[in-house]
Design a protein around this motif. Structure first.
Motif, PDB file in Angstrom:
ATOM      1  N   GLN A 103       0.843  -1.189   0.000  1.00 60.69           N
ATOM      2  CA  GLN A 103       0.000   0.000   0.000  1.00 60.69           C
ATOM      3  C   GLN A 103       0.881   1.242   0.000  1.00 60.69           C
ATOM      4  OE1 GLN A 103      -2.371  -0.418   3.508  1.00 60.69           O
ATOM      5  NE2 GLN A 103      -3.605  -2.099   2.685  1.00 60.69           N
ATOM      6  N   GLY A 104       0.462   2.242  -0.762  1.00 57.41           N
ATOM      7  CA  GLY A 104       1.231   3.474  -0.838  1.00 57.41           C
ATOM      8  C   GLY A 104       1.355   3.971  -2.266  1.00 57.41           C
ATOM      9  N   MET A 105       2.267   4.916  -2.455  1.00 57.66           N
ATOM     10  CA  MET A 105       2.441   5.543  -3.756  1.00 57.66           C
ATOM     11  C   MET A 105       3.781   5.142  -4.355  1.00 57.66           C
ATOM     12  SD  MET A 105      -0.380   7.230  -3.784  1.00 57.66           S
ATOM     13  CE  MET A 105      -0.134   8.165  -5.287  1.00 57.66           C
ATOM     14  N   ASN A 106       3.807   5.038  -5.672  1.00 62.61           N
ATOM     15  CA  ASN A 106       5.077   4.833  -6.363  1.00 62.61           C
ATOM     16  C   ASN A 106       5.196   5.823  -7.516  1.00 62.61           C
ATOM     17  OD1 ASN A 106       3.198   3.481  -8.121  1.00 62.61           O
ATOM     18  ND2 ASN A 106       4.924   2.441  -9.057  1.00 62.61           N
ATOM     19  N   GLN A 107       6.413   6.134  -7.870  1.00 62.21           N
ATOM     20  CA  GLN A 107       6.687   7.067  -8.961  1.00 62.21           C
ATOM     21  C   GLN A 107       7.253   6.305 -10.141  1.00 62.21           C
ATOM     22  OE1 GLN A 107       8.264  11.259  -8.415  1.00 62.21           O
ATOM     23  NE2 GLN A 107      10.076  10.290  -9.256  1.00 62.21           N
ATOM     24  N   LEU A 108       6.588   6.457 -11.276  1.00 62.90           N
ATOM     25  CA  LEU A 108       6.987   5.735 -12.485  1.00 62.90           C
ATOM     26  C   LEU A 108       7.441   6.722 -13.548  1.00 62.90           C
ATOM     27  CD1 LEU A 108       7.138   3.147 -14.202  1.00 62.90           C
ATOM     28  CD2 LEU A 108       4.722   3.493 -14.758  1.00 62.90           C
ATOM     29  N   THR A 109       8.671   6.556 -14.008  1.00 59.50           N
ATOM     30  CA  THR A 109       9.238   7.409 -15.050  1.00 59.50           C
ATOM     31  C   THR A 109       9.574   6.556 -16.266  1.00 59.50           C
ATOM     32  OG1 THR A 109      10.208   8.887 -13.398  1.00 59.50           O
ATOM     33  CG2 THR A 109      11.084   9.029 -15.626  1.00 59.50           C
ATOM     34  N   THR A 110       9.224   7.041 -17.439  1.00 62.62           N
ATOM     35  CA  THR A 110       9.567   6.334 -18.669  1.00 62.62           C
ATOM     36  C   THR A 110      10.418   7.227 -19.561  1.00 62.62           C
ATOM     37  OG1 THR A 110       7.670   7.058 -20.016  1.00 62.62           O
ATOM     38  CG2 THR A 110       7.332   5.171 -18.551  1.00 62.62           C
ATOM     39  N   LEU A 111      11.381   6.616 -20.222  1.00 58.44           N
ATOM     40  CA  LEU A 111      12.224   7.303 -21.200  1.00 58.44           C
ATOM     41  C   LEU A 111      12.500   6.316 -22.317  1.00 58.44           C
ATOM     42  CD1 LEU A 111      13.950   9.766 -22.037  1.00 58.44           C
ATOM     43  CD2 LEU A 111      15.853   8.721 -20.785  1.00 58.44           C
ATOM     44  N   GLY A 112      12.182   6.696 -23.548  1.00 54.60           N
ATOM     45  CA  GLY A 112      12.341   5.735 -24.624  1.00 54.60           C
ATOM     46  C   GLY A 112      12.493   6.376 -25.989  1.00 54.60           C
ATOM     47  N   TYR A 113      12.441   5.524 -26.998  1.00 53.64           N
ATOM     48  CA  TYR A 113      12.544   5.999 -28.377  1.00 53.64           C
ATOM     49  C   TYR A 113      11.448   5.346 -29.206  1.00 53.64           C
ATOM     50  CZ  TYR A 113      14.693   1.498 -29.566  1.00 53.64           C
ATOM     51  OH  TYR A 113      14.933   0.169 -29.753  1.00 53.64           O
ATOM     52  N   GLU A 114      11.204   5.929 -30.372  1.00 52.76           N
ATOM     53  CA  GLU A 114      10.149   5.430 -31.246  1.00 52.76           C
ATOM     54  C   GLU A 114      10.567   5.604 -32.700  1.00 52.76           C
ATOM     55  OE1 GLU A 114       5.861   6.123 -30.132  1.00 52.76           O
ATOM     56  OE2 GLU A 114       5.914   7.275 -32.006  1.00 52.76           O
ATOM     57  N   LEU A 115      10.380   4.558 -33.497  1.00 54.75           N
ATOM     58  CA  LEU A 115      10.602   4.608 -34.940  1.00 54.75           C
ATOM     59  C   LEU A 115       9.250   4.541 -35.634  1.00 54.75           C
ATOM     60  CD1 LEU A 115      13.531   2.021 -35.191  1.00 54.75           C
ATOM     61  CD2 LEU A 115      13.716   4.519 -35.056  1.00 54.75           C
ATOM     62  N   SER A 116       9.061   5.335 -36.678  1.00 52.27           N
ATOM     63  CA  SER A 116       7.742   5.389 -37.299  1.00 52.27           C
ATOM     64  C   SER A 116       7.828   5.569 -38.808  1.00 52.27           C
ATOM     65  CB  SER A 116       6.921   6.534 -36.703  1.00 52.27           C
ATOM     66  OG  SER A 116       7.533   7.787 -36.957  1.00 52.27           O
ATOM     67  N   MET A 117       6.788   5.100 -39.468  1.00 48.62           N
ATOM     68  CA  MET A 117       6.571   5.339 -40.890  1.00 48.62           C
ATOM     69  C   MET A 117       5.174   5.926 -41.040  1.00 48.62           C
ATOM     70  SD  MET A 117       9.090   4.565 -42.962  1.00 48.62           S
ATOM     71  CE  MET A 117       8.243   4.298 -44.519  1.00 48.62           C
ATOM     72  N   LEU A 126       2.531  19.768 -53.154  1.00 46.42           N
ATOM     73  CA  LEU A 126       3.111  20.874 -52.398  1.00 46.42           C
ATOM     74  C   LEU A 126       3.863  20.388 -51.166  1.00 46.42           C
ATOM     75  CD1 LEU A 126       0.221  23.495 -52.577  1.00 46.42           C
ATOM     76  CD2 LEU A 126       2.266  23.335 -54.001  1.00 46.42           C
ATOM     77  N   ARG A 127       3.178  19.646 -50.318  1.00 46.75           N
ATOM     78  CA  ARG A 127       3.806  19.134 -49.109  1.00 46.75           C
ATOM     79  C   ARG A 127       2.910  18.051 -48.518  1.00 46.75           C
ATOM     80  NH1 ARG A 127       3.140  24.761 -45.652  1.00 46.75           N
ATOM     81  NH2 ARG A 127       1.183  25.386 -46.599  1.00 46.75           N
ATOM     82  N   ASN A 128       3.465  17.262 -47.611  1.00 49.49           N
ATOM     83  CA  ASN A 128       2.698  16.175 -47.011  1.00 49.49           C
ATOM     84  C   ASN A 128       1.821  16.721 -45.892  1.00 49.49           C
ATOM     85  OD1 ASN A 128       4.024  14.530 -48.725  1.00 49.49           O
ATOM     86  ND2 ASN A 128       5.222  13.434 -47.199  1.00 49.49           N
ATOM     87  N   TYR A 129       0.523  16.717 -46.124  1.00 49.11           N
ATOM     88  CA  TYR A 129      -0.425  17.110 -45.092  1.00 49.11           C
ATOM     89  C   TYR A 129      -1.764  16.471 -45.390  1.00 49.11           C
ATOM     90  CZ  TYR A 129      -2.281  20.617 -48.368  1.00 49.11           C
ATOM     91  OH  TYR A 129      -2.838  21.251 -49.446  1.00 49.11           O
ATOM     92  N   GLY A 130      -2.695  16.608 -44.467  1.00 49.56           N
ATOM     93  CA  GLY A 130      -3.988  15.959 -44.590  1.00 49.56           C
ATOM     94  C   GLY A 130      -4.065  14.740 -43.691  1.00 49.56           C
ATOM     95  N   TRP A 131      -4.954  13.806 -44.008  1.00 44.97           N
ATOM     96  CA  TRP A 131      -5.136  12.607 -43.206  1.00 44.97           C
ATOM     97  C   TRP A 131      -3.977  11.633 -43.417  1.00 44.97           C
ATOM     98  CZ3 TRP A 131      -8.645  12.195 -39.481  1.00 44.97           C
ATOM     99  CH2 TRP A 131      -9.750  13.044 -39.516  1.00 44.97           C
ATOM    100  N   TYR A 132      -3.583  10.956 -42.330  1.00 50.63           N
ATOM    101  CA  TYR A 132      -2.481   9.999 -42.397  1.00 50.63           C
ATOM    102  C   TYR A 132      -2.685   8.892 -41.377  1.00 50.63           C
ATOM    103  CZ  TYR A 132      -0.686  12.204 -38.140  1.00 50.63           C
ATOM    104  OH  TYR A 132      -0.549  12.685 -36.854  1.00 50.63           O
ATOM    105  N   PHE A 133      -1.956   7.797 -41.572  1.00 46.91           N
ATOM    106  CA  PHE A 133      -1.813   6.788 -40.522  1.00 46.91           C
ATOM    107  C   PHE A 133      -0.343   6.455 -40.382  1.00 46.91           C
ATOM    108  CE2 PHE A 133      -2.852   4.467 -44.431  1.00 46.91           C
ATOM    109  CZ  PHE A 133      -1.844   3.525 -44.490  1.00 46.91           C
ATOM    110  N   THR A 134       0.048   6.018 -39.187  1.00 44.51           N
ATOM    111  CA  THR A 134       1.453   5.786 -38.859  1.00 44.51           C
ATOM    112  C   THR A 134       1.646   4.398 -38.267  1.00 44.51           C
ATOM    113  OG1 THR A 134       1.739   8.136 -38.350  1.00 44.51           O
ATOM    114  CG2 THR A 134       3.428   6.632 -37.533  1.00 44.51           C
TER     115      THR A 134
END
Length: 246
Positions: A103-117, A126-134
């Motif tokens: 019982q009690g409180m804990n502190q959770l910290t996350t640090l990470g990286y992400e690769l995406s397409m 002109l440029r990439n904009y509008g609706w997208y999925f990743t």
């Protein structure tokens, strides 16, 4: 006289060599549980700093660094299964005991990286904009620390669960573990007219893989709890951010 189209194009982001994006995104966690904090909003946010490369008229390749911090009550969802039959060992007062409740409180910290397409639905000259999925893959380093004021219920290995007693827990140790995830975003990018700034908003759905090896040790159990926290807190996100086109 009409303006020269080529000169105008050079002033618009995403054209003639402007293929890099630097951005910041705030990710809001929906699956929160009943976390407690003096700053409830802060416990729900994950911060993402990213860079993207425009590959062509439909695809962006991205890399991001993510970070979040939350203060969570063990009595809520993260500790939602029975312990007394698991024989989790913990050293209290120089005695090995079996853990019954925390019982009690804990502190959770996350640090990470992400690769995406990132893929846009429609090609744009002109440029990439509008609706997208990743499509994305990420890895998080977790740091979990039990905060002062926590109590533990435990019983000696020579006794039964019904002989348990409550002990004050005091330890400044930081428990570390890692989790991986895959996910998909659905969103939309809004270009700011005649500007190098782009605004985006999206929803994310993530699936986590916690490979923490569990045994009877207290440390592995705490790391397993941290992975359960993250899997539930990051499963569904609302994201809003802004990027600058170089």
């Amino acid at each position: 006289m009409m303006p020269n189209n080529r000169l105008l194009a050079q002033k618009m982001s995403g054209l003639h060599g402007k293929y890099w994006l630097l951005g910041y995104e705030a990710n809001y966690k929906y699956g929160q549980g009943n976390s407690q904090s003096t700053k409830p909003l802060a416990t729900r946010l994950q911060h993402k700093f990213y860079i993207e490369r425009l590959i062509n008229q439909k695809w962006n390749l991205g890399f991001a660094i993510t970070k979040s911090k939350a203060t969570i009550n063990f009595e809520q969802f993260a500790y939602n299964y029975v312990l007394y039959f698991k024989d989790i060992e913990i050293d209290l007062n120089n005695t090995t005991m079996y853990l019954d409740d925390l019982q009690g409180m804990n502190q959770l910290t996350t640090l990470g990286y992400e690769l995406s397409m990132k893929r846009y639905f429609n090609a744009n000259v002109l440029r990439n904009y509008g609706w997208y999925f990743t499509y994305k893959y990420g890895r998080l380093n977790l740091q979990n620390q039990i905060l002062p004021g926590a109590n533990i219920q435990a019983h000696k290995t020579t006794e039964t669960y019904w002989d348990r007693q409550t002990y004050a827990y005091s330890n400044d140790k930081v428990y570390k573990s890692k989790v991986s995830y895959i996910g998909i975003d659905l969103g939309k990018t809004y270009p700011l007219h005649h500007s190098n700034l782009l605004f985006s908003a999206s929803f994310s759905y993530n699936i986590f893989f916690n490979k923490t090896k569990t045994d009877n040790s207290f440390e592995s159990h705490i790391n397993k709890i941290a992975g359960r926290h993250v899997a539930r807190r990051h499963i569904l996100l609302f994201n809003a951010g802004i990027a600058y086109v170089l």
